[in-house]
Design a protein around this motif. Structure first.
Motif, PDB file in Angstrom:
ATOM      1  N   ASP A 143     -11.834  -5.634  16.349  1.00 53.77           N
ATOM      2  CA  ASP A 143     -13.476  -5.313  15.871  1.00 53.77           C
ATOM      3  C   ASP A 143     -13.458  -4.097  16.872  1.00 53.77           C
ATOM      4  OD1 ASP A 143     -13.842  -7.384  15.434  1.00 53.77           O
ATOM      5  OD2 ASP A 143     -15.588  -7.962  17.560  1.00 53.77           O
ATOM      6  N   LEU A 144     -12.812  -3.458  17.345  1.00 57.62           N
ATOM      7  CA  LEU A 144     -12.604  -2.137  18.360  1.00 57.62           C
ATOM      8  C   LEU A 144     -11.696  -1.351  18.404  1.00 57.62           C
ATOM      9  CD1 LEU A 144     -14.748  -3.141  22.063  1.00 57.62           C
ATOM     10  CD2 LEU A 144     -15.686  -2.606  19.794  1.00 57.62           C
ATOM     11  N   ASN A 146       0.540  -1.018   0.197  1.00 60.16           N
ATOM     12  CA  ASN A 146      -0.421  -0.255  -0.351  1.00 60.16           C
ATOM     13  C   ASN A 146       1.118   0.968   0.240  1.00 60.16           C
ATOM     14  OD1 ASN A 146      -1.286   1.918   0.609  1.00 60.16           O
ATOM     15  ND2 ASN A 146      -3.164   1.491   1.617  1.00 60.16           N
ATOM     16  N   ASP A 192     -10.407   0.903  16.387  1.00 59.55           N
ATOM     17  CA  ASP A 192     -10.895   1.647  15.344  1.00 59.55           C
ATOM     18  C   ASP A 192     -11.686   2.899  16.050  1.00 59.55           C
ATOM     19  OD1 ASP A 192      -9.559   1.181  13.233  1.00 59.55           O
ATOM     20  OD2 ASP A 192     -11.266   0.212  11.942  1.00 59.55           O
ATOM     21  N   TRP A 193     -11.913   2.103  16.915  1.00 61.14           N
ATOM     22  CA  TRP A 193     -13.002   3.157  17.901  1.00 61.14           C
ATOM     23  C   TRP A 193     -12.233   3.324  19.731  1.00 61.14           C
ATOM     24  CZ3 TRP A 193     -18.166   4.367  16.611  1.00 61.14           C
ATOM     25  CH2 TRP A 193     -18.579   3.572  15.823  1.00 61.14           C
ATOM     26  N   THR A 194     -10.840   3.739  19.305  1.00 61.81           N
ATOM     27  CA  THR A 194     -10.141   4.850  20.295  1.00 61.81           C
ATOM     28  C   THR A 194     -10.336   5.540  19.481  1.00 61.81           C
ATOM     29  OG1 THR A 194      -7.530   3.616  19.109  1.00 61.81           O
ATOM     30  CG2 THR A 194      -8.942   3.066  21.038  1.00 61.81           C
ATOM     31  N   PHE A 195      -9.945   5.962  18.034  1.00 61.48           N
ATOM     32  CA  PHE A 195      -9.355   6.955  17.400  1.00 61.48           C
ATOM     33  C   PHE A 195      -8.431   7.596  16.994  1.00 61.48           C
ATOM     34  CE2 PHE A 195     -14.232   7.088  17.828  1.00 61.48           C
ATOM     35  CZ  PHE A 195     -14.859   7.073  15.928  1.00 61.48           C
ATOM     36  N   GLY A 196      -7.452   7.033  16.864  1.00 60.13           N
ATOM     37  CA  GLY A 196      -5.556   7.093  17.122  1.00 60.13           C
ATOM     38  C   GLY A 196      -5.024   6.685  18.279  1.00 60.13           C
ATOM     39  N   SER A 197      -5.488   5.589  19.062  1.00 61.95           N
ATOM     40  CA  SER A 197      -4.890   5.005  20.499  1.00 61.95           C
ATOM     41  C   SER A 197      -4.994   3.810  20.563  1.00 61.95           C
ATOM     42  CB  SER A 197      -4.829   5.799  21.455  1.00 61.95           C
ATOM     43  OG  SER A 197      -5.319   4.883  22.671  1.00 61.95           O
ATOM     44  N   LYS A 216       0.596   3.897   0.067  1.00 65.99           N
ATOM     45  CA  LYS A 216      -0.374   5.820   0.473  1.00 65.99           C
ATOM     46  C   LYS A 216       0.345   4.829   2.517  1.00 65.99           C
ATOM     47  CE  LYS A 216      -4.121   8.467   1.757  1.00 65.99           C
ATOM     48  NZ  LYS A 216      -5.910   8.439   0.715  1.00 65.99           N
ATOM     49  N   ILE A 217       0.145   3.627   2.673  1.00 71.73           N
ATOM     50  CA  ILE A 217       1.135   3.154   4.112  1.00 71.73           C
ATOM     51  C   ILE A 217       2.254   3.093   3.551  1.00 71.73           C
ATOM     52  CG2 ILE A 217       1.071   1.582   5.481  1.00 71.73           C
ATOM     53  CD1 ILE A 217      -1.559   0.439   5.110  1.00 71.73           C
ATOM     54  N   CYS A 256       3.062   6.875   6.409  1.00 65.46           N
ATOM     55  CA  CYS A 256       3.155   5.663   7.649  1.00 65.46           C
ATOM     56  C   CYS A 256       4.537   5.470   8.213  1.00 65.46           C
ATOM     57  CB  CYS A 256       2.041   4.871   7.928  1.00 65.46           C
ATOM     58  SG  CYS A 256      -0.311   5.034   7.968  1.00 65.46           S
ATOM     59  N   PHE A 296       0.544   4.529  13.915  1.00 65.20           N
ATOM     60  CA  PHE A 296      -0.950   5.398  13.060  1.00 65.20           C
ATOM     61  C   PHE A 296      -1.897   4.388  12.414  1.00 65.20           C
ATOM     62  CE2 PHE A 296       2.766   8.434  11.672  1.00 65.20           C
ATOM     63  CZ  PHE A 296       3.087   8.558  12.442  1.00 65.20           C
ATOM     64  N   ILE A 297      -1.274   3.210  12.435  1.00 67.57           N
ATOM     65  CA  ILE A 297      -2.757   2.086  11.903  1.00 67.57           C
ATOM     66  C   ILE A 297      -3.175   1.617  12.613  1.00 67.57           C
ATOM     67  CG2 ILE A 297      -2.145   2.977   9.824  1.00 67.57           C
ATOM     68  CD1 ILE A 297      -1.647  -0.065   9.271  1.00 67.57           C
ATOM     69  N   ASP A 357      -6.114  -2.910  11.007  1.00 66.21           N
ATOM     70  CA  ASP A 357      -5.967  -2.531   9.526  1.00 66.21           C
ATOM     71  C   ASP A 357      -4.201  -3.584   9.181  1.00 66.21           C
ATOM     72  OD1 ASP A 357      -7.971  -1.368   9.065  1.00 66.21           O
ATOM     73  OD2 ASP A 357      -7.594   1.074   9.889  1.00 66.21           O
TER      74      ASP A 357
END
Lengths: 596, 339
Positions: free
Chosen positions: B327-328, B162, B330-335, B164-165, B169, B203-204, B208
């Motif tokens: 699963d989850l 990728n 992504d829901w820290t939005f950055g950590s 972009k990565i 990143c 950063f991912i 991901d």
């Protein structure tokens, strides 16, 4: 501007609101990602995902890169703040505290999880994100809430939290409570009555296959989180979030640190804290002394209140409020008789500092309750003594009489100011009271003090409250020398002839102005709200506000001015919020007058 | 992204670096690798050069190897002295030549030294693997090397397919098509290609990272006979390190690499391997702390046998936690969600 969120009720930075999707969803709201109740569509990483379509019943968060606020500045500009494109439905945007992103309905605090245990960074993120976003947008603090900390998050302004961390902790085998987290091995019993804990024992849970055990722990953790959020909502409605927070923050040192640091960032909370309200104010911890209500009261007494006279009489506070109605104050008043008119009374108290008699009805002077042990700690003494010293120094009394006992004596002496001490043991003993009367007589004759009449005392109360509420000197504009006071203490009403100017609202500890009263004070520029070309009815909504002074706090009486009408009413939000919001009630009107 | 380079340069500028003699080799060790389906002894030699040219200008966000660079630019004699200091210990069938940069960059390794080392090795071992960035894989360099060594492989740090990565990143400034070109150039001269991939750049999220790796293996396989997946570890003086210290980065879960391998196993004609460096430590790939060593052993076993049954019976309660993280997170939005 947001079309998808409205703040309904505020207690400082904490608020109850409504997300305007799916028929309205109350906040603080617990987001449960990947469940049916989820209201957020997470677009994921900007490195991998493309923008997708969105719906009107969920908040769409476009692909993003998140960096926790505690990552140093050099990183901040690596990734640019999201570009706002207009979308049909509600928009959520992931922000770093240093980013400015306008136009979203919801702001998501990036990487909040990494700030667990770092109160400085977390507080900084709250303050900066709130400062750069409109006040009527929702703030989502993701993956950080636990039953222990969620009340603090809401106290600081979180509108949306989630069950992400409670779920993750469950799958680590952690059992969460309001006051700590435990592995099952640490628990002899389950200290909870939720549906999980009343059905299973610790041993039942331990004996289960992990998948089942973790799912049940997750359910329990979620229920505890929900219970705690409900509890905080109640306290917001009661206007007693602070009391609850002072208690709940003890659960972890970093949470106590968060509260203390927030108190140091006075402006963030002060701007949002009502000046008057009907709820009780409890001062039970060392932090109570630093809360906004206490510090603001002291500041206003110092900067706004004015008294002129010869003799200052210092007396201790009483448990009963208003002080005048207490046994000790009534005993003193009776003993003083007509000599009371010769003195200005100042009540010494923790945590408020000093309360001039004229302000004894004002919030929170008539609303607080404090732990009394007879022992004052050093900080308390210093605080009250400093307040006293400042008061004496800014006024010009010629004689100071301290009729005090116990720790109050120490507080007076600590000022280093010359005073006459009249109490011989208990302040209400006949001997003490006789000595007090003696000293007042002596001072009055020495100074040829002019006594104030009963009406003048009452008028001074209005003057004092007006100065406190609207700024030094406003009392003189409001209160005519020949004003009439009607009503029974403390429900006094002030008239000029037949014209009512204002009344005292003891419940809220405030003055309620009539339009005439407001006009006489002018109230400009501090307490004026400008509106557009319309004649308002009942209330002013935020979109109708053209300008509002930043001085205005919730609870303040304000003069509303527009080309077509002039009105007086009570502010329901801060001036900053009025000017920036697009939803919600800004001013509740009392009197409106058309301009022809 | 120049921003990342600037931050890297800034971080690098603040590091206290031990001075290194230009004649001192960075490392030499012996391990096991697959050659024609059999496990054979391999020697790894890491030369000290002036360092990767890209790294010296900031470089990749996870790379701390630049601190191994020599204080003064090693001459032909210095490089040869390094080689001679370990030459006697070479006893494997395969030798891997690293510089933490590009062995084919003549700014790092003078042509004369390069040719002499390859000549010496061609008499000792069956296969030589040479680390290089794709831009140094040219007709000229391939021709020259191939003339000396019969069995040569270039090893390129592709990191991900990728772009972009890789660029945003990792801050590695080449594209997937550059890698493809290098591989095709090498192929013209009978030189094979090995791709190094990086599991979980900064950063991912874990999920991901997993998806990116599975995709990258399949993308790289047509151009790389061997694919080695590096599990990102936290090296001092890097962006990854700084993020790690701010609780904004967590190395990959060992479950993730196992999952990647299971997903791609049998779907490529390439050898898939991974060396779980620093496994079980906070700065290396890890699971829950209980099962880390079993996982590291299984991953090594798979790498050397290509037998997927190496992962049979690998179980731990933390699998459920890892699945929740997928699963989850992504829901820290950055950590990271779990550290």
């Amino acid at each position: 501007m947001t079309r998808f969120f409205e703040v309904i009720y505020r207690d400082g930075a904490a608020r109850l609101g409504k997300l305007l999707v799916r028929g309205g969803i109350e906040t603080p709201f617990i987001e449960r990602p990947l469940s049916d109740s989820s209201i957020i569509v997470n677009g994921g990483s900007a490195f991998i995902h493309e923008r997708s379509s969105c719906s009107v019943d969920s908040f769409y968060v476009p692909p993003h890169v998140g960096l926790p606020g505690r990552v140093r500045d050099g990183f901040v500009n690596l990734f640019s703040p999201p570009v706002m494109e207009k979308i049909e439905g509600p928009l959520g945007v992931v922000v770093h505290p240093e980013w400015i992103a306008e136009g979203a309905d919801m702001y998501i605090m990036a990487g909040a999880r990494a700030m667990e245990g770092d109160p400085r960074s977390l507080l900084d993120a709250f303050i900066k994100i709130r400062a750069s976003s409109k006040p009527d947008t929702a703030l989502y603090v993701p993956a950080l809430a636990t039953p222990e900390n969620v009340s603090l998050l809401i106290y600081l302004g979180a509108d949306i939290i989630d069950n992400v961390l409670t779920t993750a902790k469950a799958y680590k085998g952690l059992y969460l409570t309001q006051d700590g987290e435990y592995t099952l091995d640490e628990l002899p019993d389950l200290p909870c009555n939720c549906e999980v804990c009343s059905k299973y024992s610790v041993n039942d849970l331990k004996a289960m296959p992990p998948a089942e055990r973790f799912a049940l722990l997750g359910r329990h953790n979620d229920l505890r989180l929900e219970e705690e959020v409900k509890r905080v909502k109640l306290h917001i409605r009661r206007g007693m979030t602070r009391e609850y927070i002072e208690k709940q923050c003890r659960s972890r040192p970093w949470l106590t640190g968060l509260l203390r640091l927030a108190d140091m960032q006075y402006d963030y909370l002060e701007q949002r804290m009502p000046v008057y309200r009907s709820s009780e104010m409890l001062a039970c911890s060392a932090e109570s002394q630093n809360r906004v209500e206490v510090r603001r009261f002291a500041e206003r007494v110092n900067a706004r209140f004015q008294a002129e006279g010869d003799i200052l009489l210092i007396i201790p506070c009483s448990a009963r409020k208003p002080y005048s109605t207490s046994k000790s104050h009534m005993t003193i008043a009776r003993a003083l008789g007509r000599y009371r008119n010769l003195v200005h009374e100042l009540i010494l108290t923790s945590p408020l500092g000093v309360v001039p008699r004229e302000l004894e009805i004002v919030y929170p002077a008539a609303h607080y309750d404090v732990t009394v042990t007879g022992v004052w700690d050093l900080e308390e003494r210093k605080w009250v003594s400093d307040c006293l010293k400042k008061f004496i120094e800014t006024h010009h009394f010629k004689k100071i009489i301290a009729h005090v006992e116990g720790p109050y004596v120490e507080v007076c002496k600590q000022t280093g100011i010359d005073m006459v001490y009249t109490s011989k043991g208990r302040i209400t003993s006949d001997e003490s009271l006789a000595s007090l009367v003696e000293q007042i007589k002596l001072a009055a004759s020495e100074l040829s003090t002019r006594p104030r009449g009963t009406r003048e005392l009452m008028l001074d109360m209005f003057r004092g409250m007006a100065d406190y509420g609207f700024g030094a000197g406003k009392g003189k504009l409001l209160v005519p020398d020949n004003g009439n006071v009607k009503g029974k203490f403390p429900r006094f009403i002030l008239f000029d002839g037949n014209e009512q100017l204002c009344s005292i609202s003891p419940d809220f500890g405030s003055l309620s102005l009539t339009l005439e009263g407001a006009k006489r004070m002018g109230l400009g520029p501090d307490y004026v709200v400008e509106i557009g070309e319309f004649v308002p009815k009942g209330s002013i909504l935020a979109p109708g506000v053209i300008g509002a002074n930043l001085q205005i706090r919730p609870g303040d009486d304000v003069l509303v001015k527009g080309p077509k009408a002039i009105a007086v009413g009570k502010a329901k939000m801060s001036g900053a919020e009025m000017a920036e919001s697009t939803r919600g009630m800004a001013v509740e009107l009392r009197h409106v007058e058309k301009i022809s | 992204m120049t921003g990342l380079s600037n931050v890297m340069k800034d971080i690098r500028g603040r590091q206290r670096v031990k001075p290194h003699l230009p004649t001192e080799i960075v490392g030499f060790w012996t391990g096991e690798d697959l050659l024609d389906g059999k496990a054979v002894k391999t020697n790894t030699i890491i030369f000290r050069t002036k360092g990767c040219y890209w790294g010296r200008g900031g470089g990749c966000t996870m790379c701390g190897y630049v601190y191994d660079a020599a204080t003064t630019n090693p001459t032909y004699e210095d490089i040869m002295a390094q080689y001679h200091s370990v030459e006697g210990r070479i006893d494997g069938s395969v030798v891997k030549l690293f510089t933490s940069g590009s062995f084919f960059d003549i700014g790092e390794v003078p042509e004369k030294a390069r040719d002499e080392i390859l000549t010496s090795l061609s008499k000792k071992v069956a296969k030589v693997i040479v680390e290089t960035r794709p831009e140094f894989v040219t007709d000229k360099s391939m021709q020259a090397a191939k003339n000396i060594v019969d069995r040569l492989e270039i090893a390129v740090g592709l990191e991900t397919s990728n772009d972009k990565i890789r660029i945003e990143c990792i801050n590695k400034n080449f594209l997937f098509k550059d890698f493809v070109r290098a591989s095709e150039t090498a192929k013209k001269y009978g030189v094979t290609t090995k791709a190094y991939l990086l599991l979980k750049p900064p950063f991912i999220s874990e999920k991901d990272a997993l998806e990116d790796m599975a995709r990258s293996v399949l993308d790289a396989a047509p151009y790389a006979g061997t694919i080695s997946i590096n599990l990102c570890n936290v090296q001092r003086g890097t962006i990854v390190d700084e993020l790690f210290q701010k609780k904004a980065y967590r190395p990959p879960w060992l479950w993730t690499i196992v999952e990647v391998i299971k997903r791609v196993h049998g779907k490529t004609g390439s050898v898939i391997m991974s060396d779980p460096l620093a496994a079980g430590s906070a700065r290396g790939p890890h699971n829950c702390g209980q099962c880390d060593y079993d996982f590291a052993d299984a991953i090594r076993k798979y790498s050397i046998t290509q037998d997927i049954s190496a992962f049979d019976g690998l179980e731990c309660d933390c699998k459920l936690l890892w699945e929740k993280v997928l699963d989850l997170e992504d829901w820290t939005f950055g950590s990271p969600l779990i550290y």
